[in-house]
Design a protein around this motif. Structure first.
Motif, PDB file in Angstrom:
ATOM      1  N   THR A 153      -2.786  -2.958   4.482  1.00  0.00           N
ATOM      2  CA  THR A 153      -1.858  -2.209   3.844  1.00  0.00           C
ATOM      3  C   THR A 153      -0.559  -2.910   3.583  1.00  0.00           C
ATOM      4  OG1 THR A 153      -2.534  -0.267   5.317  1.00  0.00           O
ATOM      5  CG2 THR A 153      -0.077  -0.272   4.369  1.00  0.00           C
TER       6      THR A 153
ATOM      7  N   HIS B 252      -0.479  -6.298   2.833  1.00  0.00           N
ATOM      8  CA  HIS B 252      -0.618  -7.113   1.850  1.00  0.00           C
ATOM      9  C   HIS B 252      -0.508  -6.275   0.537  1.00  0.00           C
ATOM     10  CE1 HIS B 252      -2.952  -9.622  -0.738  1.00  0.00           C
ATOM     11  NE2 HIS B 252      -2.591 -10.556  -0.399  1.00  0.00           N
ATOM     12  N   ASN B 253      -1.167  -5.131   0.370  1.00  0.00           N
ATOM     13  CA  ASN B 253      -1.434  -4.405  -0.777  1.00  0.00           C
ATOM     14  C   ASN B 253      -0.070  -3.836  -1.290  1.00  0.00           C
ATOM     15  OD1 ASN B 253      -2.936  -3.237  -2.707  1.00  0.00           O
ATOM     16  ND2 ASN B 253      -1.985  -1.292  -2.217  1.00  0.00           N
ATOM     17  N   ALA B 254       0.714  -3.484  -0.174  1.00  0.00           N
ATOM     18  CA  ALA B 254       2.087  -3.287  -0.509  1.00  0.00           C
ATOM     19  C   ALA B 254       2.742  -4.320  -1.465  1.00  0.00           C
ATOM     20  CB  ALA B 254       3.000  -2.845   0.574  1.00  0.00           C
TER      21      ALA B 254
ATOM     22  N   ILE C  41       1.502  -6.824  -2.810  1.00  0.00           N
ATOM     23  CA  ILE C  41       1.050  -7.226  -4.146  1.00  0.00           C
ATOM     24  C   ILE C  41       1.316  -6.317  -5.336  1.00  0.00           C
ATOM     25  CG2 ILE C  41      -1.350  -6.308  -4.502  1.00  0.00           C
ATOM     26  CD1 ILE C  41      -2.455  -9.200  -4.612  1.00  0.00           C
ATOM     27  N   MET C  42       1.471  -5.150  -4.907  1.00  0.00           N
ATOM     28  CA  MET C  42       1.921  -3.928  -5.942  1.00  0.00           C
ATOM     29  C   MET C  42       3.139  -3.925  -6.276  1.00  0.00           C
ATOM     30  SD  MET C  42      -0.620  -0.834  -4.564  1.00  0.00           S
ATOM     31  CE  MET C  42       0.082   0.425  -5.831  1.00  0.00           C
ATOM     32  N   SER C  43       4.118  -4.478  -5.322  1.00  0.00           N
ATOM     33  CA  SER C  43       5.558  -4.548  -5.697  1.00  0.00           C
ATOM     34  C   SER C  43       6.147  -5.854  -6.477  1.00  0.00           C
ATOM     35  CB  SER C  43       6.241  -4.085  -4.711  1.00  0.00           C
ATOM     36  OG  SER C  43       6.334  -4.948  -3.733  1.00  0.00           O
TER      37      SER C  43
ATOM     38  N   VAL D 239      -8.460   1.270   4.090  1.00  0.00           N
ATOM     39  CA  VAL D 239      -7.243   1.151   2.938  1.00  0.00           C
ATOM     40  C   VAL D 239      -7.793   0.525   1.881  1.00  0.00           C
ATOM     41  CG1 VAL D 239      -5.026  -0.221   2.724  1.00  0.00           C
ATOM     42  CG2 VAL D 239      -6.000   0.370   5.191  1.00  0.00           C
ATOM     43  N   ARG D 240      -7.995   1.602   0.830  1.00  0.00           N
ATOM     44  CA  ARG D 240      -8.755   1.338  -0.337  1.00  0.00           C
ATOM     45  C   ARG D 240      -8.305   1.842  -1.418  1.00  0.00           C
ATOM     46  NH1 ARG D 240     -12.256   5.227   2.791  1.00  0.00           N
ATOM     47  NH2 ARG D 240     -12.301   7.042   1.705  1.00  0.00           N
ATOM     48  N   VAL D 241      -8.440   1.404  -2.640  1.00  0.00           N
ATOM     49  CA  VAL D 241      -8.132   1.794  -3.854  1.00  0.00           C
ATOM     50  C   VAL D 241      -9.156   2.586  -4.642  1.00  0.00           C
ATOM     51  CG1 VAL D 241      -6.448   0.144  -4.061  1.00  0.00           C
ATOM     52  CG2 VAL D 241      -8.658  -0.446  -4.891  1.00  0.00           C
TER      53      VAL D 241
ATOM     54  N   THR E 166      -9.423  -7.358  -5.300  1.00  0.00           N
ATOM     55  CA  THR E 166      -8.337  -6.417  -5.625  1.00  0.00           C
ATOM     56  C   THR E 166      -7.013  -6.521  -4.734  1.00  0.00           C
ATOM     57  OG1 THR E 166      -9.041  -4.802  -3.739  1.00  0.00           O
ATOM     58  CG2 THR E 166     -10.556  -4.638  -5.701  1.00  0.00           C
ATOM     59  N   GLY E 167      -6.286  -5.672  -4.848  1.00  0.00           N
ATOM     60  CA  GLY E 167      -4.967  -5.782  -3.932  1.00  0.00           C
ATOM     61  C   GLY E 167      -5.179  -5.566  -2.401  1.00  0.00           C
ATOM     62  N   VAL E 168      -6.452  -4.772  -2.081  1.00  0.00           N
ATOM     63  CA  VAL E 168      -6.533  -4.962  -0.731  1.00  0.00           C
ATOM     64  C   VAL E 168      -7.471  -5.725  -0.115  1.00  0.00           C
ATOM     65  CG1 VAL E 168      -6.266  -2.376  -0.608  1.00  0.00           C
ATOM     66  CG2 VAL E 168      -8.467  -3.009  -1.455  1.00  0.00           C
ATOM     67  N   SER E 169      -7.501  -6.987  -0.794  1.00  0.00           N
ATOM     68  CA  SER E 169      -8.432  -8.157  -0.611  1.00  0.00           C
ATOM     69  C   SER E 169      -8.548  -8.488   1.126  1.00  0.00           C
ATOM     70  CB  SER E 169      -7.746  -9.526  -1.066  1.00  0.00           C
ATOM     71  OG  SER E 169      -6.650  -9.745  -1.200  1.00  0.00           O
TER      72      SER E 169
ATOM     73  N   PHE F 200     -10.855 -13.447   3.450  1.00  0.00           N
ATOM     74  CA  PHE F 200      -9.375 -13.621   3.179  1.00  0.00           C
ATOM     75  C   PHE F 200      -8.566 -14.551   4.042  1.00  0.00           C
ATOM     76  CE2 PHE F 200      -4.855 -12.581   3.667  1.00  0.00           C
ATOM     77  CZ  PHE F 200      -4.423 -12.353   2.250  1.00  0.00           C
TER      78      PHE F 200
END
Lengths: 275, 126
Positions: free
Chosen positions: A36, A38-40, A42-44, A131-133, A203-206, A212
């Motif tokens: 979570t 990491h994805n936050a 990578i998206m921001s 935690v997926r897209v 993906t962003g949830v790598s 990883f």
């Protein structure tokens, strides 16, 4: 003392302990908090705005701190476990022991990319992708899809030769070591490996794929190798840069650690080969 | 964004008939962003491999925090695909985050191939 080893040199017991510690972090819910976070970031993280974890100078110290936190979580489960690294210039095919059933498991099946062997296969019920897209809750991979190739040592060497850590505008268009290592420019090292693995790693949830951590442990080692090769070069920028973490600025989400604090990895761990 | 930049962005928006496109362009021209010369990409609406993909300038409403498409939004079967524009004008999405492509349409198509029929789900940022 934590010694990070090349994954190819781990013995059966070390692999088993590493996998079991991952499964326990997953079971307890702690693993998914790393995905979570990491994805936050990578998206921001954007080229034109605040950027901390990616596409910016702090890509390397941010991930160093992130891996230390993750390694400490593993060690809270089993104190003997250290993060191994994957030298993808050497172990560069899907036949590497890294992808064997006793370690990370192999590539995904043709129909839906699902990993079907090893401890992280969905059928084992111990590695649900929460935690997926998208709607799929199973680990996927497509190792080397389309004939893609992992970076060679000659390509890595060409990036390690770059003297300057990073350059303005401090983003995905920068020249210098950091952005060439990250891969937005030039021969493309780090980004290309994410794409080569495929599945969630693209993906962003790598961090849903345990590889990883092994990938980033090697990227982190390359930073140490670069420092050893260029003792007079250091982290840039030094101060006063909008939207960018300068040498002495604190990094989110921890807010108590700066790039300067992360420059010397030997305060936290060493590698099995001299950096 | 400084007030001067904001006024300039507003001026561009008012001055252009296609205000949505102008907004996308002004967002990309924020301080430190891509060269202002990078044109705003065209909108699109098509069925690709059985799925409806749409892209175009977004108008602010209905956006989640943390989305940085630079004023451009892409949907797959009506669900928003998080997209981002790189400084060199290329694009990535949350589905293909490490492999830039030239246009939002190429990005949407790449996501459809990667999804293999699975629905997008919106992730709440931590």
């Amino acid at each position: 003392m934590t010694v990070r080893k090349n994954q190819a040199t781990l013995d059966a017991d070390e692999k088993r302990r590493f996998v079991n510690a991952l499964l326990e972090l997953k079971r307890s819910g702690r693993y998914d908090t790393f995905v979570t976070t990491h994805n936050a970031f990578i998206m921001s993280d954007t080229d034109s705005g605040d950027r901390v974890g990616h596409r910016s100078p702090s890509f390397l110290p941010w991930h160093r701190r992130f891996l230390i936190e993750f390694e400490q979580a593993l060690q809270s489960v089993d104190a003997t476990v250290n993060l191994p690294y994957w030298d993808w210039t050497a172990d560069r095919t899907s036949r590497s022991s890294l992808w064997a059933p006793d370690f990370l498991g192999g590539t995904g099946r043709a129909r839906d990319g699902q990993v079907t062997d090893g401890a992280f296969a969905r059928t084992g019920n111990r590695w649900t992708i929460n935690v997926r897209v998208d709607g799929r809750d199973f680990l996927r991979r497509d190792l080397g899809a389309g004939g893609r190739q992992l970076p060679t040592w000659a390509e890595v060497d060409s990036v390690l030769a770059m003297e300057t850590y990073d350059t303005a505008p401090w983003n995905s268009s920068s020249d210098g070591f950091r952005n060439h290592l990250e891969g937005w420019r030039g021969v493309n090292l780090h980004n290309r490996v994410h794409v080569w693995v495929g599945g969630q790693m693209g993906t962003g949830v790598s961090p849903n794929d345990p590889v990883f951590w092994l990938h980033h442990a090697f990227i982190d080692k390359l930073w140490a190798d670069w420092q050893a090769r260029h003792p007079r070069s250091t982290y840039l920028p030094a101060a006063g840069t909008p939207n960018v973490v300068d040498l002495g600025d604190t990094m989110r989400p921890w807010n108590d650690v700066t790039p300067a604090d992360m420059l010397d990895h030997t305060r936290h761990y060493t590698f099995d080969t001299a950096a | 964004m400084s007030s001067i930049t904001r006024r300039r962005a507003l001026g561009v928006a008012v001055g252009a008939a296609a205000s949505g496109v102008a907004l996308a362009r002004s967002a990309a021209a924020a301080p430190g962003a891509a060269p202002a010369a990078a044109p705003a990409p065209a909108s699109f609406d098509e069925v690709y491999q059985g799925r409806r993909i749409k892209g175009g300038a977004s108008h602010g409403g209905g956006h989640h925090g943390g989305h940085h498409g630079g004023g451009y939004s892409v949907t797959i079967d009506g669900e928003e695909l998080h997209v981002m524009r790189n400084a060199d004008g290329t694009w990535i999405s949350v589905i293909n985050h490490y492999e830039p492509v030239a246009t939002p349409r190429a990005l949407a198509r790449a996501a459809v191939r990667e999804l293999q029929g699975a629905p997008l789900v919106q992730l709440t940022l931590a």
